[in-house]
Design a protein around this motif. Sequence first.
Motif, short mmCIF file in Angstrom:
data_model
loop_
_atom_site.label_atom_id
_atom_site.label_comp_id
_atom_site.label_asym_id
_atom_site.label_seq_id
_atom_site.Cartn_x
_atom_site.Cartn_y
_atom_site.Cartn_z
N ASP A 144 -7.61 3.63 5.90
CA ASP A 144 -6.33 4.04 5.31
C ASP A 144 -5.57 2.79 4.87
O ASP A 144 -5.74 1.71 5.45
CB ASP A 144 -5.50 4.84 6.32
CG ASP A 144 -4.53 5.80 5.63
OD1 ASP A 144 -4.81 7.01 5.59
OD2 ASP A 144 -3.49 5.34 5.12
N THR A 150 -13.05 12.93 2.64
CA THR A 150 -11.65 12.65 2.33
C THR A 150 -10.93 13.96 2.12
O THR A 150 -11.45 14.87 1.45
CB THR A 150 -11.50 11.73 1.11
OG1 THR A 150 -10.11 11.35 0.98
CG2 THR A 150 -11.97 12.37 -0.18
N ALA A 194 -8.92 7.50 3.57
CA ALA A 194 -7.54 7.98 3.67
C ALA A 194 -7.44 8.91 4.88
O ALA A 194 -7.04 10.06 4.78
CB ALA A 194 -7.09 8.67 2.39
#
Length: 238
Positions: free
Chosen positions: A85, A127, A64
Motif C-alpha cells: 500500500d 486487489t 493496495a
Amino acid sequence: MPRSDTTRPRPAWFFREYEPVGIDLGSPAAVAAYDRNQGTDPDADDALLDRLGVVAGSRLVDLACGTGSLVVQAARRGAEAHGVDVSEEMLAFAQARAERVGASAGWHRAGFLDYVHRAGHADVVTTKSALHQLPDFWKQQALLNVAGMLRPGGTFYLWDVIFSFPPADFEERLQRWIETAGRPEDQGFTRADFEAHVREEFSTYAWILEGMLERAGFEIVSHAPRTPTHGEFVCRRR
C-alpha cells in the motif's frame, strides 16, 4: 516496520500515485473509520481465499491492501502473504491487525506502478476497491506490473467499482447508486463519499478493463458484474 519496495526515481511526467484521491485517509482515525465503513469480514476473506485456492505454502500479494484483512487471513492459513500500500497509516493499521492474531506477513510501502516483488513469483495477486485510483492509461501499466509478478498460470483477482451499464444510461445509473448506497455518518460511506468517487476518481467500464487485461497477458476466467456499478474479474496469467 513496512519496508519501501520501489524502483528508481520516476520522471516528472509519471503519475503521482502517492498523492491519494478521494477519501482523505491521512490519519489513524480516518483509517479506522475506513476499516469500519468497508465492512471488514474475516469470513468473507476466507471464502475468497478458498475460491482462489490459497492454501498453506501459497504466495499471495494483495495490492493496495488497505487495512490488511485479506493478507492477515491468508497468513493465518499458512500462506506467504504480502500486503502492499502507498499509505503508511494503512500499513501500520494492517501490521497491528496481524500482530493481534499472531500472523506473520510482509508489509511493503509501494504502489501499483512501482512495487517490485522480490520474493519469487506469486501464485495469486489480488486487489479490491483500489484500481479505480488510477486513470485508464496507468491502469494498463499497473496490470502489466501485476502480470510480471505472477507465475505463468497464476491467478489475478480484481474487485472494484466497475461499470457494466450502457454508457448512455450513466446519469440515471450513477444517481441511483449514490442515492441507494450512501449511509448516515458513522454508519458507512456517505452520499458525499460516493459523489466524490464519481467526480474525482477513475472507475471505468468493464469492456475497457477486459481489453486491458487481455493486453497485459491475462486470460479472463470469469467476469461477474454483481451490480451495474460493481464487479469482479478472475484471470489467469498466460
